[in-house]
Design a protein around this motif. Structure first.
Motif, short mmCIF file in Angstrom:
data_model
loop_
_atom_site.label_atom_id
_atom_site.label_comp_id
_atom_site.label_asym_id
_atom_site.label_seq_id
_atom_site.Cartn_x
_atom_site.Cartn_y
_atom_site.Cartn_z
N MET A 1 0.73 -1.10 0.10
CA MET A 1 0.07 0.04 0.01
C MET A 1 0.96 1.22 0.19
SD MET A 1 -3.21 -0.59 -0.08
CE MET A 1 -3.87 0.85 0.55
N VAL A 2 1.91 1.00 0.67
CA VAL A 2 2.81 2.59 0.74
C VAL A 2 3.44 2.64 -0.62
CG1 VAL A 2 4.76 3.44 1.84
CG2 VAL A 2 3.32 2.03 3.20
N THR B 1 -6.41 7.22 -6.00
CA THR B 1 -7.22 6.96 -5.08
C THR B 1 -8.10 5.65 -4.75
OG1 THR B 1 -6.94 9.19 -4.16
CG2 THR B 1 -8.35 7.70 -2.90
N THR B 2 -8.82 5.81 -6.10
CA THR B 2 -9.92 4.41 -6.52
C THR B 2 -9.22 3.10 -6.63
OG1 THR B 2 -11.18 6.26 -7.59
CG2 THR B 2 -11.64 4.03 -8.00
N GLU B 3 -8.04 3.38 -7.38
CA GLU B 3 -7.18 1.95 -7.46
C GLU B 3 -6.60 1.48 -6.22
OE1 GLU B 3 -5.08 1.82 -11.63
OE2 GLU B 3 -5.12 3.76 -10.98
N LEU B 4 -6.09 2.53 -5.53
CA LEU B 4 -5.51 2.34 -4.01
C LEU B 4 -6.52 1.51 -3.03
CD1 LEU B 4 -2.95 2.67 -2.83
CD2 LEU B 4 -3.53 4.55 -1.54
N ASN C 1 -8.96 -3.16 -0.56
CA ASN C 1 -10.10 -4.14 -0.28
C ASN C 1 -10.16 -5.31 -1.13
OD1 ASN C 1 -11.29 -2.24 1.60
ND2 ASN C 1 -12.00 -1.10 -0.42
N SER C 2 -9.11 -5.76 -1.63
CA SER C 2 -9.00 -6.69 -2.55
C SER C 2 -8.81 -8.29 -1.92
CB SER C 2 -7.79 -6.96 -3.62
OG SER C 2 -6.75 -7.07 -2.91
#
Length: 262
Positions: A198-199, A207-210, A215-216
């Motif tokens: 994540m970092v 942000t959407t992809e992050l 949440n995957s």
């Protein structure tokens, strides 16, 4: 006009390429879910830093997983290569080094071995002279030794593995002196007290992809060494790759020795 970049951070898009308002912008996420990121602090000397790799070679012999070891200098390549060869001389024909001073004959042999299914070499110790565009077959393990200039370098070098979609591991190791020469963004990943993936991806995706990554259904034990500690999937050791087990066994052995010493 067509502008292409293999790996590009959000900061580079905005401040260097000025492409944030491009009407026809196509982006592919650099997140490779099957690559596990493991950060490992090591001692200053090569012998101690690569002891775990030697132990793995001694244990698994020719069945040791095909592995790339990337270094920042020809000196480090030579030191690591000579140390490993001296410890496991019986496997010398399965180990090769590659850098800008490598002879053309050796370079051709290495490239042939990297791209052929019927290969003999299982361990490559190299600088970045071993091109990023090489499609290495049957390789699911990479070791990055020393400070990485940028996160882009980290992703590109880690990207040598997992190209066939199988589970892979990237071991990023350094000692305290090398840490001083790390890029601040790389330091942030190393010092992180949360998911390293994540970092890293915070610098590359929206942000959407992050949020999608966070949440995957990614299995925790195959994400990074930090996430593995939080994994409730069961016995993660059943899913570990050989190289990963070598790293863990080395840490366990050093812990035992330390406890005996104190």
């Amino acid at each position: 006009m067509l502008a292409l970049s293999a790996t590009c951070t959000q900061k580079m898009l905005q401040k260097v390429l000025n492409m944030t308002d491009c009407p026809n912008f196509v982006s592919v996420s650099p997140n490779k879910q099957n690559i596990k990121y493991t950060f490992k602090k090591v001692d200053h000397n090569v012998e101690s830093s690569m002891f775990w790799l030697v132990e793995g070679l001694l244990k698994f012999k020719e069945k040791f997983p095909r592995t790339l070891v990337y270094c920042n200098s020809i000196k480090d390549v030579s030191l690591i290569y000579n140390y490993i060869i001296s410890e496991v001389p019986e496997l010398s024909r399965h180990i090769e080094m590659f850098h800008s001073e490598t002879t053309n004959e050796t370079k051709l042999n290495v490239f042939h071995q990297l791209t052929e299914e019927d290969f003999m070499l299982i361990l490559f110790v190299a600088t970045r002279a071993l091109g990023m565009g090489v499609d290495v077959l049957e390789c699911h393990s990479v070791v990055l030794y020393g400070p990485l200039p940028t996160l882009v370098d980290l992703l590109q070098e880690c990207g040598r593995v997992r190209r066939d979609g199988k589970d892979s591991i990237a071991v990023i190791q350094h000692h305290s002196y090398q840490y001083q020469h790390m890029d601040e963004e790389v330091k942030a990943v190393d010092k992180s007290s949360k998911c390293r993936r994540m970092v890293i991806m915070t610098n590359f995706v929206s942000t959407t992809e992050l949020n999608a990554i966070e949440n995957s259904e990614l299995r925790k034990h195959s994400c990074c060494d930090f996430c593995e500690k939080l994994c409730n999937y069961g016995n993660c050791s059943e899913f570990k790759l050989i190289l990963e087990k070598c790293v863990d066994e080395d840490i366990l052995e050093r812990t035992k020795l330390f406890n005996q010493w104190i």
